[in-house]
Design an enzyme around this catalytic site. Structure first.
Site, short mmCIF file in Angstrom:
data_model
loop_
_atom_site.label_atom_id
_atom_site.label_comp_id
_atom_site.label_asym_id
_atom_site.label_seq_id
_atom_site.Cartn_x
_atom_site.Cartn_y
_atom_site.Cartn_z
N LYS A 45 3.41 -1.74 36.00
CA LYS A 45 4.74 -1.53 35.28
C LYS A 45 5.75 -2.22 35.96
CE LYS A 45 7.65 0.87 32.71
NZ LYS A 45 8.01 -0.01 31.56
N LEU A 73 12.69 -0.99 31.14
CA LEU A 73 12.45 -1.23 32.39
C LEU A 73 12.44 0.21 33.23
CD1 LEU A 73 13.81 -4.55 33.53
CD2 LEU A 73 11.25 -4.29 32.91
N ASN A 100 4.25 -6.69 38.77
CA ASN A 100 5.28 -7.25 38.02
C ASN A 100 6.82 -6.87 38.57
OD1 ASN A 100 7.03 -7.22 35.56
ND2 ASN A 100 5.50 -8.29 34.84
N CYS A 131 12.56 -9.71 30.33
CA CYS A 131 12.69 -8.50 29.48
C CYS A 131 13.81 -8.73 28.36
CB CYS A 131 12.78 -7.42 30.55
SG CYS A 131 12.91 -5.68 29.53
N ILE A 192 3.54 -14.64 26.57
CA ILE A 192 4.83 -14.58 26.32
C ILE A 192 5.12 -13.13 26.52
CG2 ILE A 192 4.95 -16.50 24.65
CD1 ILE A 192 5.04 -14.37 22.15
N ASN A 193 6.59 -12.79 27.13
CA ASN A 193 7.09 -11.52 26.77
C ASN A 193 7.31 -11.32 25.16
OD1 ASN A 193 8.54 -9.26 27.36
ND2 ASN A 193 8.96 -9.88 29.52
N THR A 194 7.88 -10.15 24.84
CA THR A 194 8.10 -9.83 23.54
C THR A 194 8.97 -10.56 22.94
OG1 THR A 194 9.53 -7.99 24.27
CG2 THR A 194 7.10 -7.51 23.84
N GLY A 218 2.21 -7.16 19.84
CA GLY A 218 0.93 -6.58 18.97
C GLY A 218 0.42 -8.09 18.15
#
Lengths: 305, 242
Positions: A45, A73, A100, A131, A192-194, A218
């Site tokens: 996390k 976060l 992370n 983020c 990739i991040n979101t 997703g």
């Protein structure tokens, strides 16, 4: 027998499957479902220098073939991660772990990494400059090549362990950011991040997420992630860890063909706690089906002729 | 916690929006009243968290409300199998009840109180229940609680049946040793203020996973950050900073 071993920045993984940060806690929650030592590694996390409560709820929204999150976060801070979370993780996971790290200033990234240096089980740092759910930090480092380079350079000086920079897809030219990180000392790139998105409740007329926007993940994002991994892996020489919507062993092979050396599995863990276990178990059969005996053969396979 | 396949044996309307679903399968992970399941819905990404209303060795009963596309789709399923994660969450602590516990439920918050009432009665407690609704047409499970042997007090906001007003209007005259509640947040906060004893609250929140991994449902408590899905959904009165 199909060989699933891959090498990520000089550390061998028994298979390329790594649960993605933010979808796997510090590992032990999943140890109640299966033996997590079967994983290639795990990315814990996102950890910051100070404890963070995160954003107000609702933090989660359903989407077609995916979800939005705006957790922001939430984490107990680096000191508690070292003193409380790592001992619990160690009971169940005995391989090098990916740490992370997030921050709101270059100094914060450096301080957090420096503190984590005393934990031997950390194999790699995954520096999250992407983020989308925090303000005045996070993604702002990942959308400007100069800032991305500055974080990379500073963290590079704080550790001898391999550092991967986790990139945001919310940019015009992700390859340019990746090149800036490589030139500043990154040992690898993860992406990739979101993708930033939102939903509105038609009954109230208000955004569903209290944070208004959130990060889309997703299967919905898989083709976007695949395209970006394809581009970045050709733009840099360092290894790439591919993620974004991976749900099956076939998706893993596809992501590796696009250029990923290893993969992270995120949202799939949340809807099926056994997702990574099933993917690892299915991989040999999928590879045999396409005539592959060593998974390393598929890395970047789509780049060739 | 367990993952398992359950067969739908019944899915019937109790009111316009409230349905009762019976599911056959391995219920062994459901050990405490107030726990919930995460149900995978074909065609939807996230699972849906639904509290357990009742259980026996072979069957689960879920009573749920249609509130969106997911539960709407669920309400139309008559047969077939569902993939469930069971035994999720920290349920009600029955041992705290004293001799005369009061159960306070509002609308779709009522179902988890049913299994709780059953267990409290088995332990020989005198169980009083307040069931709150908006209007008479929305009433469900009044008979079911009475048949168990509970003393049932009804409230409706429009006064069409029982005490006119909110659940708190029925609390005033009752004597109780402890309380257990579940319902919409404004109701729970009102119960918190009006209650004369200690008690427990079951909270609701949008969830990602339902088993503690994503931090999607975290709330601030008097004892720090807690996850509704893991440390909750049931919280002691002392934990809530209301």
């Amino acid at each position: 027998m199909v060989d699933l071993h891959v090498d990520l920045c000089g550390i061998e993984l028994s298979n390329p499957v790594i649960p993605a940060s933010g979808t796997f806690g510090y590992g032990y929650e999943f140890a109640q479902w299966y033996d997590i030592d079967i994983l290639g590694s795990l990315s814990f996390k996102g950890t910051t220098r100070e404890p963070r409560y995160g954003n107000p709820t609702p933090r989660i929204a359903e989407c077609p073939s995916g979800m939005l999150n705006a957790v922001g976060l939430q984490n107990p801070g680096v000191e508690k991660v070292l003193s409380e979370e790592m001992p619990k993780l160690k009971e169940h996971f005995h391989k090098p772990v990916m740490a992370n790290v997030s921050g709101f200033s270059v100094e914060e990234y450096v301080t957090t990494v420096s503190k984590l240096e005393r934990e031997d089980q950390i194999g790699w740092y995954e520096i999250n400059i992407s983020c989308p759910n925090v303000h005045g930090g996070g993604m702002s480092f990942g959308t400007d090549p100069c800032q991305a380079a500055a974080v990379t350079e500073a963290v590079r000086k704080a550790t001898k362990k391999p550092i991967l920079i986790k990139l945001s897809p919310n940019v015009t030219d992700i390859a340019e950011i990746a090149r800036a990180c490589e030139a500043s000392g990154a040992d690898g790139i993860s992406l990739i991040n979101t993708l930033m998105g939102m939903r509105i409740d038609i009954h109230t007329g208000r955004p569903i997420l209290k944070n208004v926007t959130g990060g889309l993940s997703g299967p919905a994002v898989f083709p976007v992630a695949l395209r970006m991994v394809y581009q970045v892996s050709q733009a840099v020489k360092v290894p790439v860890v591919g993620m974004g919507g991976i749900t099956t062993a076939e998706d893993v092979v596809e992501m590796m063909l696009a250029g990923a050396t290893a993969v992270e599995v995120g949202a799939a863990n949340l809807i099926d706690p056994f997702a990574c276990k099933k993917i690892i178990e299915d991989l040999p059969g999928v590879l045999e089906g396409i005539g592959v005996k060593d998974i390393k053969e598929v890395i970047g396979g789509s780049h060739r002729g | 916690m367990k993952q398992g396949t359950f067969e739908i044996t019944q899915n019937r309307h109790l009111t316009d929006a409230i349905l009762e679903m019976r599911l056959k399968g391995d219920t062994s992970a459901v050990t405490v009243p107030g726990q919930f399941v995460e149900l995978a819905l074909p065609g939807f990404f996230l699972r849906r968290p639904i509290s357990v209303c009742d259980r026996n060795e072979a069957e689960l009963v879920l009573v749920y409300k249609t509130v969106g596309k997911g539960t709407e789709a669920l309400s139309k399923m008559r047969t077939g199998d569902l993939d469930l994660l069971t035994g999720l969450g920290n349920g009600y602590d029955v041992s705290a009840s004293g001799k005369e516990p009061l159960l306070i439920g509002g609308g779709v918050g009522i179902p988890p109180l049913y299994l709780l009432a059953k267990e409290l009665l088995q332990e020989g407690k005198r169980v009083q229940v307040i069931l709150g609704f908006n209007k008479e047409e929305e009433i469900f499970y009044e008979k079911e609680f009475k048949d168990l042997g509970c003393e049932v007090h009804l409230t409706t906001v429009d006064g069409s049946k029982g005490v006119k007003g909110f659940v708190t209007d029925a609390m005033t005259d009752l004597e109780y040793t402890y309380f257990y509640s579940c319902g919409p947040l404004p109701m729970l906060r009102a119960v918190f203020k009006q209650s004369k004893t200690s008690g427990q609250f079951s909270l609701e929140e949008r969830m990602g996973c339902g088993f503690g991994a994503c931090m999607g449902c975290s709330i601030q408590t008097a004892e720090g950050t807690k996850r509704v899905c893991r440390e909750g959904p049931v919280f002691r009165k002392e934990e809530l900073p209301w």
